[in-house]
Enzyme design. Structure first.
Site, PDB file in Angstrom:
ATOM      1  N   HIS A  55     -28.388 -43.099 -91.853  1.00 35.49           N
ATOM      2  CA  HIS A  55     -27.758 -42.715 -93.122  1.00 35.49           C
ATOM      3  C   HIS A  55     -28.308 -41.353 -93.549  1.00 35.49           C
ATOM      4  O   HIS A  55     -28.557 -41.127 -94.729  1.00 35.49           O
ATOM      5  CB  HIS A  55     -28.023 -43.772 -94.206  1.00 35.49           C
ATOM      6  CG  HIS A  55     -27.192 -45.016 -94.037  1.00 35.49           C
ATOM      7  ND1 HIS A  55     -25.897 -45.118 -94.495  1.00 35.49           N
ATOM      8  CD2 HIS A  55     -27.478 -46.206 -93.455  1.00 35.49           C
ATOM      9  CE1 HIS A  55     -25.422 -46.325 -94.207  1.00 35.49           C
ATOM     10  NE2 HIS A  55     -26.357 -47.001 -93.564  1.00 35.49           N
ATOM     11  N   ASP A  92     -28.443 -40.409 -98.915  1.00 34.06           N
ATOM     12  CA  ASP A  92     -27.522 -40.972 -97.918  1.00 34.06           C
ATOM     13  C   ASP A  92     -26.635 -39.823 -97.458  1.00 34.06           C
ATOM     14  O   ASP A  92     -26.687 -38.730 -98.022  1.00 34.06           O
ATOM     15  CB  ASP A  92     -26.681 -42.114 -98.520  1.00 34.06           C
ATOM     16  CG  ASP A  92     -26.304 -43.166 -97.469  1.00 34.06           C
ATOM     17  OD1 ASP A  92     -25.640 -42.809 -96.485  1.00 34.06           O
ATOM     18  OD2 ASP A  92     -26.692 -44.335 -97.644  1.00 34.06           O
ATOM     19  N   TRP A 147     -30.283 -58.296 -96.290  1.00 23.49           N
ATOM     20  CA  TRP A 147     -28.912 -58.032 -96.765  1.00 23.49           C
ATOM     21  C   TRP A 147     -27.854 -58.614 -95.837  1.00 23.49           C
ATOM     22  O   TRP A 147     -26.781 -58.989 -96.264  1.00 23.49           O
ATOM     23  CB  TRP A 147     -28.691 -56.527 -96.969  1.00 23.49           C
ATOM     24  CG  TRP A 147     -28.600 -55.700 -95.714  1.00 23.49           C
ATOM     25  CD1 TRP A 147     -29.642 -55.234 -94.971  1.00 23.49           C
ATOM     26  CD2 TRP A 147     -27.408 -55.220 -95.077  1.00 23.49           C
ATOM     27  NE1 TRP A 147     -29.177 -54.493 -93.905  1.00 23.49           N
ATOM     28  CE2 TRP A 147     -27.815 -54.464 -93.943  1.00 23.49           C
ATOM     29  CE3 TRP A 147     -26.044 -55.345 -95.348  1.00 23.49           C
ATOM     30  CZ2 TRP A 147     -26.897 -53.840 -93.088  1.00 23.49           C
ATOM     31  CZ3 TRP A 147     -25.128 -54.724 -94.491  1.00 23.49           C
ATOM     32  CH2 TRP A 147     -25.559 -53.983 -93.383  1.00 23.49           C
ATOM     33  N   GLU A 202     -29.013 -49.920 -90.247  1.00 25.64           N
ATOM     34  CA  GLU A 202     -27.825 -49.418 -89.557  1.00 25.64           C
ATOM     35  C   GLU A 202     -28.030 -48.155 -88.727  1.00 25.64           C
ATOM     36  O   GLU A 202     -27.129 -47.334 -88.627  1.00 25.64           O
ATOM     37  CB  GLU A 202     -26.678 -49.205 -90.554  1.00 25.64           C
ATOM     38  CG  GLU A 202     -26.268 -50.488 -91.245  1.00 25.64           C
ATOM     39  CD  GLU A 202     -25.079 -50.325 -92.184  1.00 25.64           C
ATOM     40  OE1 GLU A 202     -24.113 -51.075 -92.008  1.00 25.64           O
ATOM     41  OE2 GLU A 202     -25.110 -49.462 -93.086  1.00 25.64           O
ATOM     42  N   ARG A 252     -23.396 -41.852-102.927  1.00 29.72           N
ATOM     43  CA  ARG A 252     -21.961 -41.762-102.599  1.00 29.72           C
ATOM     44  C   ARG A 252     -21.175 -41.096-103.730  1.00 29.72           C
ATOM     45  O   ARG A 252     -20.248 -40.330-103.489  1.00 29.72           O
ATOM     46  CB  ARG A 252     -21.403 -43.142-102.286  1.00 29.72           C
ATOM     47  CG  ARG A 252     -21.538 -43.549-100.822  1.00 29.72           C
ATOM     48  CD  ARG A 252     -22.977 -43.531-100.303  1.00 29.72           C
ATOM     49  NE  ARG A 252     -23.113 -44.008 -98.947  1.00 29.72           N
ATOM     50  CZ  ARG A 252     -23.483 -45.246 -98.610  1.00 29.72           C
ATOM     51  NH1 ARG A 252     -23.790 -46.139 -99.540  1.00 29.72           N
ATOM     52  NH2 ARG A 252     -23.570 -45.587 -97.337  1.00 29.72           N
TER      53      ARG A 252
HETATM   54  C1  ACM Z   1     -26.794 -51.908 -96.261  1.00 26.53           C
HETATM   55  O1  ACM Z   1     -25.884 -52.433 -96.892  1.00 26.53           O
HETATM   56  N1  ACM Z   1     -26.545 -51.096 -95.245  1.00 26.53           N
HETATM   57  C2  ACM Z   1     -28.199 -52.155 -96.583  1.00 26.53           C
END
Ligand code: ACM
Ligand code: ZN
Length: 527
Positions: free
Chosen positions: A112, A35, A232, A166, A6
């Site tokens: 991602h 990412d 997580w 995600e 990021r």
């Molecule tokens: C995460 O925080 N998406 C692993």
């Protein structure tokens, strides 16, 4: 875990943090290298990844994501970003190894991955720039195997992190290649399709003598046989994995996400959300006594995560890490019966001061302000303990205290995830709509509720609140309509939506609408 996608952080920064980790007996450094916001490791076979996907026209992640999330060539004078050369990465690996730290690289898949699909549109199901790669395309497997070949050559770690979190999985449902693969492999759904990719990557890495770690979503579908799960989204994923005989690493968001606010948000630089002061990190017990030994033995470690969407500078990253990473280390090494907050606190202060003398930019915990004032007091009011009827259900991801939440006298703190705020999903005409029964006709002079706004995670103040009263619970008279122009703001804010006057009623109905995102409130106060 350090996220250098990021906002890119260079090898000198990483080596400086390794020095501190070594002093804390932290023995792994997980680097989130790829990412959407930038691919950060040189891959000689695919130079485009670092000539293009490592650069963007905006300096900060926030400006970049608001500005359309585009990439730019690295030699453009407007380019911001960077990457580790393979030589840099080897230097980091050696430097860490000299300090008994193993660097674990993460190559994110299948989601991602906007930077990959923007660079190689053939790896996308449809248009370039989709978050998930096409898992029906054989070239995707070839791509990751080629990338991993170079990664394995640089990073000798037993574990390779392959992400897995995600994934939207939406484009797969309409992609000819993905549908054909599902048919061919008898995969029932897109969760199984993701599992197929993870299984293949595991086989590939196992064949090279390595093991995979994935975020807990890799359990959706069928878990790859030798995978270690990094939990997580709370700890359930880790426990479930351990029950199935897999190893797990605990990294629960509510305790170990160091990108959350560490003190009262009005006193802090903007953060993604949350509220995780030092004491909260220290309170985490990775292996509670309630876990049977056959599960406990699979909890092989813990991890603090520094995601960097809202952390644009090196100084800011250190500020978020120190002192909280000290508590991460201690919760990893010190059994519960040997924990002592006062003792820890005084050592953490000294350690933090030592870091500061050595040129680290730390948060001075001695100036801590603490939780939202309301959350430290009990709210006493006429509706406390009274029954609430939900005309529309709350959002079950944020149950808080279920049907008691809005009249339990408990006010929320700085985080909508603290179990005191109740969520209401905005979906079509969904909204907050509740009726409180005061049990008898009551003289009322005030009705109000606080809402929170933090737009990064999609939490908005209402667009409109309507308050009505009734004697019979059926025929309501509106006594207030409060319109509020929804607009994006930075950071965290709160606003009370209330009515004041003179009325008499047994029932109070409180309705809040949003057109932008979900709503969170903690208590409806009647006086
Ligand atoms: C995460 O925080 N998406 C692993
Ligand atoms: Zn596809």
């Amino acid at each position: 875990m350090l996220d250098i996608s990021r906002h890119f952080r260079d090898k000198e920064f990483i080596k400086k943090q390794i020095d501190a980790l070594a002093k804390l007996k932290i023995n792994r450094l997980h680097l989130h290298l790829t990412d959407a916001a930038g691919w950060r490791i040189e891959i000689k076979k695919y130079p485009q990844l670092t000539e293009y996907a490592a650069w963007r026209p905006q300096e900060t992640w926030k400006e970049w994501s608001e500005g359309g999330s585009n990439y730019i060539n690295g030699n453009d004078p407007l380019a911001h970003g960077g990457f580790l050369t393979q030589e840099d990465a080897r230097e980091i690996v050696d430097y860490a190894a000299d300090r008994f730290i193993t660097v674990i690289p993460e190559i994110e898949m299948p989601s991602h991955s906007e930077e990959v699909t923007a660079t190689f549109p053939n790896l996308s199901c449809g248009r370039p720039g989709l978050p998930d790669v096409c898992v029906g395309n054989p070239e995707t497997y070839l791509f990751y195997q080629n990338v991993l070949d170079e990664i394995l050559d640089i990073f000798p770690s037993e574990y390779i992190h392959i992400g897995g979190d995600e994934a939207s999985k939406q484009a797969w449902k309409e992609c000819e290649k993905c549908l054909a693969l599902m048919e061919k492999e008898n995969l029932d759904n897109v969760d199984e399709l993701q599992s197929y990719l993870i299984h293949r990557m595991e086989e590939y890495l196992n064949s090279k003598g390595r093991n995979i770690i994935g975020w807990d979503e890799i359990m959706e579908g069928t878990l790859a046989p030798n995978a270690t799960v990094m939990s997580w989204r709370g700890t359930e994923g880790g426990i479930k994995a351990a029950e199935a005989g897999h190893d797990a690493i605990m990294s629960p968001g509510g305790f170990y996400y160091l990108d959350s606010y560490q003190d009262a948000p009005p006193t802090q630089p903007e953060a993604i959300s949350g509220y995780t002061p030092l004491s909260k990190v220290y309170s985490y017990n990775p292996v509670p006594d309630s876990l049977p030994p056959h599960i406990a033995e699979h909890i092989v470690g813990i991890q603090g995560n520094l995601w960097c969407e809202y952390i644009p500078t090196a100084q800011h990253a250190e500020y978020m890490l120190y002192p909280r990473i000290i508590a991460v280390a201690e919760t990893g090494w010190t059994p519960q019966e040997m924990r002592n907050w006062d003792n820890f606190y005084s050592r953490a202060v000294k350690f933090n001061d030592m870091l500061q003398r050595n040129g680290y930019h730390v948060f001075d915990i001695r100036g801590e302000v603490g939780n939202r004032r309301e959350a430290t007091l009990d709210a006493d009011h006429l509706a406390k303990g009274k029954r609430v009827v939900y005309n529309i259900p709350w959002w079950d991801r944020y149950n808080a205290n279920f049907e008691k939440t809005l009249t339990d006298g408990k006010r929320g703190g700085w985080s909508y995830g603290d179990g005191l705020w109740q969520g209401f999903l905005y979906r079509g005409d969904q909204r907050l709509d509740v009726t409180i029964d005061l049990e008898k006709e009551t003289e009322i002079h005030y009705i109000g509720a606080d809402f929170m706004q933090i737009i990064g995670p999609g939490v908005w103040l209402p667009a409109q609140v309507t308050i009505s009263i009734s004697d019979d619970g059926e025929n309501f008279t509106e006594i207030a309509t409060i319109d509020h122009q929804q607009k994006a703001t930075s950071g965290l804010s709160f606003k009370t939506f209330s009515w004041q006057g003179d009325a008499k009623a047994r029932y109070v109905r409180y309705v809040a609408k949003s057109f932008e995102g979900c709503l969170f409130t903690d208590e409806i106060i009647v006086n």
